[in-house]
Design an enzyme around this catalytic site. Sequence first.
Site, PDB file in Angstrom:
ATOM      1  N   HIS A  51      -5.496   5.124   6.326  1.00 45.10           N
ATOM      2  CA  HIS A  51      -4.801   5.902   5.301  1.00 45.10           C
ATOM      3  C   HIS A  51      -3.323   6.079   5.649  1.00 45.10           C
ATOM      4  CE1 HIS A  51      -8.149   6.832   2.670  1.00 45.10           C
ATOM      5  NE2 HIS A  51      -8.874   7.145   3.727  1.00 45.10           N
TER       6      HIS A  51
ATOM      7  N   ASP B 122       0.859  -1.183   0.000  1.00 48.26           N
ATOM      8  CA  ASP B 122       0.000   0.000   0.000  1.00 48.26           C
ATOM      9  C   ASP B 122       0.897   1.235   0.000  1.00 48.26           C
ATOM     10  OD1 ASP B 122      -2.953   0.998   0.546  1.00 48.26           O
ATOM     11  OD2 ASP B 122      -1.604   2.272   1.704  1.00 48.26           O
TER      12      ASP B 122
END
Length: 596
Positions: free
Chosen positions: A175, A34
Amino acid sequence: MTAAHAVQGQGRAVQGTLDDLGTPLAEVTFVVVDLETTGGSAADSAITEIGAVKVRGGVELGELGTLVDPGGPVPPFITALTGITTAMVTAAPRMDSVLPAFLEFARGCVLVAHNAPFDIGFLKAACAANGYAWPAFPVVDTVDLARRVLGKDEVPNCKLGTLARFFRTRTEPTHRALADARATVEVLHGLIERLGSFGVTSLEELRGFAKAPTPEQRRKRHLAEDVPSAPGVYLFEDAGGEILYVGKSGDLRSRVRSYFTGSETRRRVREMVGLAERVRTIVCATGLEAEVRELRLIAEHKPRYNRRSKFPERAIWLKLTAEPFPRLSIVRECRDDGARYLGPISSRRQAEEARAALHEAVPLRQCTQRLTVRLVERGRARTCALADLGRCGAPCDGRESPDAYAVHAETARAIMEGDVRPVVAAAQVRIDRLASELRYEEAAAQRDRLAAFVRAAARGQRLAALARLPELVAARPGFDGGWELSVVRYGRLAAAGTVPPRAHPRPYVDALIATAETVFPPGGGAPGGVALGAPPSSGATAEEMECVLRWLDLPGVRLVELDGAWTCPAHGAEGLRARIDNAYASHDPDAGQGRR
């Protein structure tokens, strides 16, 4: 259980096993990755954080996580989204030292990412920028898998946060790269468990699963059998004749057949295919005709599975009202009322920004009360604080006479009709002053206002110039050596045709003009007396005119005939549009968001 084939080896038959058919998932090493970035495009944004988790057979083998110095400041909206600040990445390693470590960590593994095109796109761009060849990693996208495995009754969408809640992951997406990679690992394991009921046991089956057509798609393949190989428009209809979806293509047969193959992975479209019972086609002479017909059919029928272009009547306009003391109003309709209109504008927020920019240049009143000369003379008009701040001509309290206020109104009309220099000059003065005072956020807000105004004015002026023309005939070279012809009247495509190779074009042009649709000039308050929001029956929608303008801008297009003058204002916004678009592209507050 053994495979049904045998392998020859040294003079004797060796029976193969199911393992010969693929790599068992339990033996595959996945690296779930990610990224956090400064924006949404790998072309003009950079990586700020990498998180990766290596797993095999449900067992974690290692982790890699680090902040990355992007080589510039982290935008405020990214900081608000991720919590990563410029100060945090200033001392972090640069990408040229982080990338080799990641490539070594992932060597020989299968990459997994949630919305893989985003993360893989940034990693490929980093490799290209640092002189590394991109390894041929097999890639698995958990978004694609989730769309195939989970139904709408289970999850409303396939965002990472939604899937994490559905699978009750121990790690909550935040996030931040490593936390999101850990959550994606648990989501991957949950999806693999669900895939077991589909008989997916190998890596090859896993990667092919998201691209496999559904049974419903396979059952409906016969709907594409009679579709011609020609440019045109196609309409999917249900059993009751309701139009479900409208599309266009340069090759109808190829495009319609793709809806019944594994290349079509959009959930809503697959749902639409399940409801469709027939496909109706309209063959068009040119690609432009197909594009325009698609827009008209979508606006007319508003198919439930089309997302764009369904409501052209909802366009937004900035209006200078026609009253004794004009003001700027945001409206959804152009009328033949003597007012001046600027637009169409893409959103109400952009319209408010454009109005604010115009107010900075011209002190028009900002109140909504109905002012008349008699009301002002009798002193019955309401006043507000804007007059004391010097941001309003304040005709309400008699501070300015009707004649003096009329000068402001005339200046605003001139700006909306084509001379944007006063708005640009006023905005630049304010931006320079705020920047010199180190008030950069306020200066950026002023730049955004100017950008909104310039874009709205440029769009309106381009469309108004085309909408004023009684007739325009243009030709474009065809792929076969002939010509594509278009007849445009008051911005509306009135006819389209072709000229065969080696044929003299004049007879075809004359025949097309003679048979073209009759289009009456739309009335209204836009420059030149043309209202760009007029009904399609008397002109064209803004979106249709933009299609025509794009076609006219293509290489090789030639003007054959022109009735009227096709010009844009000398001091209009068109000359500033490219500079504004380049300057403000990296300041879009929506860039880089919504990918999860």
